[in-house]
Design a protein around this motif. Structure first.
Motif, PDB file in Angstrom:
ATOM      1  N   SER A  95      43.314   8.437 -39.413  1.00 34.98           N
ATOM      2  CA  SER A  95      43.481   9.507 -38.423  1.00 34.98           C
ATOM      3  C   SER A  95      42.639   9.228 -37.190  1.00 34.98           C
ATOM      4  N   THR A  96      43.112   9.743 -36.042  1.00 38.45           N
ATOM      5  CA  THR A  96      42.381   9.625 -34.779  1.00 38.45           C
ATOM      6  C   THR A  96      41.722  10.942 -34.386  1.00 38.45           C
ATOM      7  N   ARG A  97      41.693  11.919 -35.254  1.00 42.25           N
ATOM      8  CA  ARG A  97      41.243  13.264 -34.882  1.00 42.25           C
ATOM      9  C   ARG A  97      39.797  13.324 -34.390  1.00 42.25           C
ATOM     10  N   ASP A  98      38.991  12.322 -34.735  1.00 41.57           N
ATOM     11  CA  ASP A  98      37.608  12.281 -34.272  1.00 41.57           C
ATOM     12  C   ASP A  98      37.414  11.349 -33.088  1.00 41.57           C
ATOM     13  N   GLN A 149      52.313  12.238 -37.643  1.00 41.80           N
ATOM     14  CA  GLN A 149      51.862  12.951 -38.836  1.00 41.80           C
ATOM     15  C   GLN A 149      52.335  12.266 -40.119  1.00 41.80           C
ATOM     16  N   THR A 203      49.526  16.464 -42.716  1.00 42.59           N
ATOM     17  CA  THR A 203      48.523  16.479 -41.646  1.00 42.59           C
ATOM     18  C   THR A 203      49.099  17.196 -40.440  1.00 42.59           C
ATOM     19  N   PHE A 216      46.803  17.467 -37.293  1.00 43.39           N
ATOM     20  CA  PHE A 216      45.806  17.379 -36.237  1.00 43.39           C
ATOM     21  C   PHE A 216      45.504  15.919 -35.951  1.00 43.39           C
ATOM     22  N   GLY A 217      45.592  15.515 -34.688  1.00 41.02           N
ATOM     23  CA  GLY A 217      45.376  14.124 -34.330  1.00 41.02           C
ATOM     24  C   GLY A 217      46.581  13.270 -34.694  1.00 41.02           C
ATOM     25  N   ARG A 218      46.453  11.975 -34.490  1.00 40.17           N
ATOM     26  CA  ARG A 218      47.497  11.020 -34.880  1.00 40.17           C
ATOM     27  C   ARG A 218      47.110  10.445 -36.239  1.00 40.17           C
ATOM     28  N   ASN A 219      48.028  10.542 -37.188  1.00 43.87           N
ATOM     29  CA  ASN A 219      47.743  10.159 -38.571  1.00 43.87           C
ATOM     30  C   ASN A 219      48.784   9.164 -39.059  1.00 43.87           C
TER      31      ASN A 219
END
Length: 333
Positions: A36-39, A282, A297, A299-302
């Protein structure tokens, strides 16, 4: 004497605690690894099979991705560029004790790792932009040399340790191809000729079925971006028996509009009842029998996914043929 006994007892306790910290513990419940890129950048995450409790395991400013559970769930093999180029790393199941697999650095990407069922070896893909060293390689944990296997892609080791499934991109399409561990021979490809392109396969825990990405259409010869996107949007997820029978499409095609993403990275659940897949940005899960889709998922790119279930996480007995096989006459990095 009493002080000596007390001191000895304390010393033994400290030694016991130190030894226990050396051995990583596997999850006690089923878990899924994903990227994931969420962070802010690519990180390895872990979640429950229902999508809950999504936890960042790597927490590093570099790119971390393509994580794969060890057969016992105690360790995770993943790809990172934290030392300048994409290479293979190991960490414990909780994200601790990160270390390089190879001490010697390389000038090509090492990607797409897959474990042997006895956890002693692994196969990975080398991406070489000069097209010299590219292909699949066999590595052994604790050794620096790796042995070239074949010019194939996206490997996955069978649960019984007898073969590796990969994708052969030679010719007019791409077929799922099997390499026999014991004989080192390339076996007949998956007998599903109606799908011109077959890649990114995943075994069931029983080794009797495969989930994979397939596309019935030929790749456009003209290097046109819109035509290529239209072709990509026709690929989707299939499931099939190991002998090529029982082919079923699990998910509708992505569509034909440029803004509708294609599907990739299928991963069978250990019991074979569900398949994870990515429809960017997602991750979804589809029930093999009912076709019911679940968003995992949001949130963010997963992307990606690797499934561990302690019920199926028992180690297999090492096979002499597996441990002594020589894949090539020359070892290559």
């Amino acid at each position: 004497m009493r002080l000596v006994l007390i001191f000895s007892f304390i010393l033994l306790m400290l030694m016991y605690i130190g030894v226990c910290q050396v051995f990583a513990e596997a999850p006690k419940t089923p878990k899924i690894l994903f990227t994931s890129t969420r962070d802010g950048n690519l990180e390895v995450y872990m979640m429950n099979p229902d999508g809950s409790e999504q936890v960042n395991l790597t927490q590093h400013p570099a790119l971390d991705l393509e994580a794969a559970w060890s057969p016992t769930g105690e360790q995770i093999l993943f790809v990172s560029d934290r030392e300048g180029i994409r290479d293979l790393y190991l960490m414990d199941a909780d994200g601790a004790n990160v270390r390089r697999v190879f001490k010697k650095k390389t000038d090509v990407w090492r990607t797409a790792p897959t474990w042997s069922p006895d956890s002693k070896q692994f196969v990975y893909q080398v991406k070489d932009w000069n097209f010299v060293k590219g292909g699949l390689y066999l590595g052994t944990f604790g050794e620096e040399d790796a042995e070239f296997i074949a010019k194939y892609n996206t490997p996955d080791w069978s649960p019984d340790g007898s073969e590796i499934v990969c994708s052969d991109h030679h010719g007019p399409g791409a077929r799922l191809t099997f390499i026999n561990i014991h004989t080192r021979e390339v076996e007949q490809p998956l007998p599903v000729e109606e799908l011109l392109f077959q890649f990114e396969s995943s075994w069931s825990a029983a080794g009797d079925r495969l989930a994979f990405v397939g596309n019935r259409d030929p790749l456009p010869v003209i290097l046109d971006r819109d035509l290529h996107r239209e072709w990509k949007n026709k690929q989707t997820v299939y499931i099939v028996n190991r002998d090529g029978t029982g082919l079923r499409q699990l998910v509708n095609k992505a569509g034909h509009a440029p803004w509708v993403p294609d599907l990739w990275a299928p991963e069978l659940s250990p019991d074979g009842s569900e398949v994870l897949y990515t429809q960017s940005p997602q991750i979804f899960k589809v029930d093999v029998n009912s076709g019911l889709r679940t968003l995992m998922t949001n949130f963010g790119r997963n992307s990606g996914g690797d499934w561990f279930d302690p019920t199926y996480g028992l180690p297999v007995s090492p096979q002499p043929e597996l441990l002594t096989t020589t894949w090539g006459e020359q070892k290559k990095e």
